[in-house]
Scaffold this active site. Sequence first.
Site, PDB file in Angstrom:
ATOM      1  N   GLY A  51      15.465  12.977  11.772  1.00 14.58           N
ATOM      2  CA  GLY A  51      14.867  14.167  11.174  1.00 14.58           C
ATOM      3  C   GLY A  51      15.462  14.404   9.798  1.00 14.58           C
ATOM      4  N   SER A  52      16.666  14.988   9.785  1.00 15.32           N
ATOM      5  CA  SER A  52      17.329  15.221   8.491  1.00 15.32           C
ATOM      6  C   SER A  52      17.557  13.895   7.763  1.00 15.32           C
ATOM      7  CB  SER A  52      18.688  15.892   8.715  1.00 15.32           C
ATOM      8  OG  SER A  52      18.536  17.093   9.413  1.00 15.32           O
ATOM      9  N   SER A  61       3.275  19.106  12.482  1.00 16.02           N
ATOM     10  CA  SER A  61       2.376  20.252  12.351  1.00 16.02           C
ATOM     11  C   SER A  61       0.956  19.748  12.139  1.00 16.02           C
ATOM     12  CB  SER A  61       2.776  21.124  11.150  1.00 16.02           C
ATOM     13  OG  SER A  61       4.113  21.511  11.269  1.00 16.02           O
ATOM     14  N   GLN A  99       8.563  21.484  -3.981  1.00 18.36           N
ATOM     15  CA  GLN A  99       7.408  22.394  -3.979  1.00 18.36           C
ATOM     16  C   GLN A  99       7.193  22.984  -2.587  1.00 18.36           C
ATOM     17  OE1 GLN A  99       3.849  20.929  -5.904  1.00 18.36           O
ATOM     18  NE2 GLN A  99       2.550  22.078  -4.528  1.00 18.36           N
ATOM     19  N   GLU A 100       7.352  22.140  -1.561  1.00 15.23           N
ATOM     20  CA  GLU A 100       7.174  22.640  -0.196  1.00 15.23           C
ATOM     21  C   GLU A 100       8.228  23.724   0.099  1.00 15.23           C
ATOM     22  OE1 GLU A 100       7.467  19.779   2.974  1.00 15.23           O
ATOM     23  OE2 GLU A 100       6.925  21.266   4.480  1.00 15.23           O
ATOM     24  N   GLN A 120      16.845  44.822  16.450  1.00 11.92           N
ATOM     25  CA  GLN A 120      17.926  45.734  16.869  1.00 11.92           C
ATOM     26  C   GLN A 120      17.498  47.195  16.705  1.00 11.92           C
ATOM     27  OE1 GLN A 120      20.496  44.407  18.272  1.00 11.92           O
ATOM     28  NE2 GLN A 120      21.626  46.289  18.667  1.00 11.92           N
ATOM     29  N   LEU A 121      16.852  47.483  15.582  1.00 16.73           N
ATOM     30  CA  LEU A 121      16.440  48.874  15.339  1.00 16.73           C
ATOM     31  C   LEU A 121      15.260  49.293  16.219  1.00 16.73           C
ATOM     32  CD1 LEU A 121      16.922  49.057  11.466  1.00 16.73           C
ATOM     33  CD2 LEU A 121      18.253  50.272  13.210  1.00 16.73           C
ATOM     34  N   GLY A 179      13.615  20.715   5.964  1.00 14.25           N
ATOM     35  CA  GLY A 179      15.041  20.536   5.639  1.00 14.25           C
ATOM     36  C   GLY A 179      15.840  21.724   6.127  1.00 14.25           C
ATOM     37  N   GLU A 204      21.606  23.449   6.401  1.00 16.69           N
ATOM     38  CA  GLU A 204      22.768  22.604   6.097  1.00 16.69           C
ATOM     39  C   GLU A 204      22.393  21.534   5.059  1.00 16.69           C
ATOM     40  OE1 GLU A 204      21.746  23.345   9.296  1.00 16.69           O
ATOM     41  OE2 GLU A 204      23.250  24.933   9.434  1.00 16.69           O
TER      42      GLU A 204
HETATM   43  C1  LIG Z   1       7.588  23.679  14.467  1.00 24.81           C
HETATM   44  C2  LIG Z   1       8.001  22.479  13.689  1.00 24.81           C
HETATM   45  C3  LIG Z   1       7.127  21.920  12.758  1.00 24.81           C
HETATM   46  C4  LIG Z   1       7.483  20.770  12.067  1.00 24.81           C
HETATM   47  N1  LIG Z   1       6.567  20.175  11.240  1.00 24.81           N
HETATM   48  C5  LIG Z   1       6.840  18.935  10.736  1.00 24.81           C
HETATM   49  C6  LIG Z   1       5.828  18.185  10.051  1.00 24.81           C
HETATM   50  O1  LIG Z   1       4.696  18.633   9.869  1.00 24.81           O
HETATM   51  N2  LIG Z   1       6.147  16.945   9.592  1.00 24.81           N
HETATM   52  C7  LIG Z   1       7.370  16.393   9.770  1.00 24.81           C
HETATM   53  O2  LIG Z   1       7.579  15.258   9.346  1.00 24.81           O
HETATM   54  N3  LIG Z   1       8.361  17.080  10.415  1.00 24.81           N
HETATM   55  C8  LIG Z   1       8.120  18.323  10.907  1.00 24.81           C
HETATM   56  N4  LIG Z   1       9.099  19.013  11.591  1.00 24.81           N
HETATM   57  C9  LIG Z   1      10.414  18.404  11.749  1.00 24.81           C
HETATM   58  C10 LIG Z   1      11.522  19.112  10.945  1.00 24.81           C
HETATM   59  O3  LIG Z   1      11.372  18.885   9.577  1.00 24.81           O
HETATM   60  C11 LIG Z   1      12.863  18.591  11.505  1.00 24.81           C
HETATM   61  O4  LIG Z   1      13.017  19.149  12.809  1.00 24.81           O
HETATM   62  C12 LIG Z   1      14.042  18.961  10.623  1.00 24.81           C
HETATM   63  O5  LIG Z   1      14.007  18.252   9.413  1.00 24.81           O
HETATM   64  C13 LIG Z   1      15.391  18.678  11.311  1.00 24.81           C
HETATM   65  O6  LIG Z   1      15.435  17.394  11.843  1.00 24.81           O
HETATM   66  P1  LIG Z   1      15.894  17.201  13.372  1.00 24.81           P
HETATM   67  O7  LIG Z   1      15.104  18.114  14.218  1.00 24.81           O
HETATM   68  O8  LIG Z   1      15.866  15.747  13.695  1.00 24.81           O
HETATM   69  O9  LIG Z   1      17.401  17.720  13.417  1.00 24.81           O
HETATM   70  P2  LIG Z   1      18.702  16.855  13.089  1.00 24.81           P
HETATM   71  O10 LIG Z   1      18.524  16.106  11.819  1.00 24.81           O
HETATM   72  O11 LIG Z   1      19.077  16.077  14.309  1.00 24.81           O
HETATM   73  O12 LIG Z   1      19.769  18.015  12.853  1.00 24.81           O
HETATM   74  C14 LIG Z   1      20.491  18.657  13.907  1.00 24.81           C
HETATM   75  C15 LIG Z   1      21.584  19.516  13.282  1.00 24.81           C
HETATM   76  O13 LIG Z   1      22.482  18.667  12.530  1.00 24.81           O
HETATM   77  C16 LIG Z   1      22.604  19.166  11.219  1.00 24.81           C
HETATM   78  N5  LIG Z   1      22.785  18.068  10.255  1.00 24.81           N
HETATM   79  C17 LIG Z   1      22.082  16.917  10.143  1.00 24.81           C
HETATM   80  N6  LIG Z   1      22.524  16.212   9.101  1.00 24.81           N
HETATM   81  C18 LIG Z   1      23.539  16.912   8.536  1.00 24.81           C
HETATM   82  C19 LIG Z   1      24.406  16.714   7.422  1.00 24.81           C
HETATM   83  N7  LIG Z   1      24.310  15.632   6.642  1.00 24.81           N
HETATM   84  N8  LIG Z   1      25.332  17.664   7.147  1.00 24.81           N
HETATM   85  C20 LIG Z   1      25.439  18.771   7.920  1.00 24.81           C
HETATM   86  N9  LIG Z   1      24.648  19.029   8.978  1.00 24.81           N
HETATM   87  C21 LIG Z   1      23.721  18.109   9.278  1.00 24.81           C
HETATM   88  C22 LIG Z   1      21.281  19.868  10.937  1.00 24.81           C
HETATM   89  O14 LIG Z   1      21.408  20.787   9.855  1.00 24.81           O
HETATM   90  C23 LIG Z   1      21.033  20.544  12.272  1.00 24.81           C
HETATM   91  O15 LIG Z   1      21.757  21.737  12.341  1.00 24.81           O
HETATM   92  C24 LIG Z   1       8.769  20.183  12.265  1.00 24.81           C
HETATM   93  C25 LIG Z   1       9.652  20.763  13.178  1.00 24.81           C
HETATM   94  C26 LIG Z   1       9.280  21.869  13.911  1.00 24.81           C
HETATM   95  C27 LIG Z   1      10.230  22.380  14.957  1.00 24.81           C
END
Ligand SMILES: Cc1cc2nc3c(=O)[nH]c(=O)nc-3n(C[C@H](O)[C@H](O)[C@H](O)COP(=O)(O)OP(=O)(O)OC[C@H]3O[C@@H](n4cnc5c(N)ncnc54)[C@H](O)[C@@H]3O)c2cc1C
Length: 268
Positions: free
Chosen positions: A21-22, A48, A130-131, A225-226, A253, A256
């Site tokens: 993800g990240s 999405s 932009q997003e 809360q309120l 994103g 963090e």
């Molecule tokens: C409702 C919803 C809609 C979405 N829509 C889309 C979409 O249309 N297209 C798409 O591609 N994605 C989409 N996403 C995915 C979303 O962008 C990801 O969930 C998000 O980027 C986080 O990735 P992850 O869930 O794998 O979490 P992870 O990357 O596993 O992160 C878990 C935790 O680790 C922390 N972390 C990770 N790396 C670091 C670092 N280097 N330093 C410090 N902390 C870190 C994160 O901040 C987080 O707290 C969607 C998600 C949801 C829930």
Amino acid sequence: MPGIISGDLILAVAMTEPSAGSDLAGMRTSAVDQGDHYLLNGSKVFISNGLLADVVIVAAKTDPANKHAMGLFLVERGMEGFERGKNLEKLGMKSQDTAELFFNNVKVPKANLLGDAKGGFFYLMNMLAQERLTNACGAVAAAEAALQVTIDYVRERKAFDRPISHFQNTRFKLAEMRTQIDVAQVFVDRCVQDHNQKKLTPEVAAEAKLFTTELLCKVVDEGVQLHGGWGYMWEYPICKMYANARIQRIFAGTSEIMKEIISRGMKL
Ligand SMILES: Cc1cc2nc3c(=O)[nH]c(=O)nc-3n(C[C@H](O)[C@H](O)[C@H](O)COP(=O)(O)OP(=O)(O)OC[C@H]3O[C@@H](n4cnc5c(N)ncnc54)[C@H](O)[C@@H]3O)c2cc1C
């Protein structure tokens, strides 16, 4: 593009995967050049519009030797090997569909590649600013709405023979929210101006997303809360606002990752 802009075609952008993800560069979905088409294999999650989309822009790796080499492929409804999972159950944003997508030997014509086959990572990073600005605009608007419904409620609700808006704690909390939303609005307005002049940097866009989405979550939390116990009931708008807000600090994103982007720009 004409169909997408007119609203006749629904678009999704698929980057996130179950194990990436990240860390976008950690994705595993691949597209292999087969001469007249690319062969796409892999899966995406949390997309999405995943169920409703007519066209999905899918990010996929195009060079096993270079983890940043990825292309953006237009996968269309009905292409063989393209399947969708069920609508994922979420805490909030119930009206938006969020789905898992599967690509099993999907033959994507070369004409469906957006730009350069290895430039997708750069294109995504470029447009994410932009997003994130869009997220920031939405977060300030949602915070304003949450403040307004809370003001309406505390004027009506009575405790100890007076409206709860008369308690100093209520007034101070609302005054803090008012101030922070006003400050956020001015900053976001400046970011929009910068964006219109093509001057908005990824770092400042990250600041805008970080500040406004964290603020939104604080405002909806104080709002609940309120409202007391009524704030925990779905029939009250603040309850839905609370549930809908939480994702803002995660998608496009996480907070963090926003801090990572901002601090990278500080040359520490
Ligand atoms: C409702 C919803 C809609 C979405 N829509 C889309 C979409 O249309 N297209 C798409 O591609 N994605 C989409 N996403 C995915 C979303 O962008 C990801 O969930 C998000 O980027 C986080 O990735 P992850 O869930 O794998 O979490 P992870 O990357 O596993 O992160 C878990 C935790 O680790 C922390 N972390 C990770 N790396 C670091 C670092 N280097 N330093 C410090 N902390 C870190 C994160 O901040 C987080 O707290 C969607 C998600 C949801 C829930």
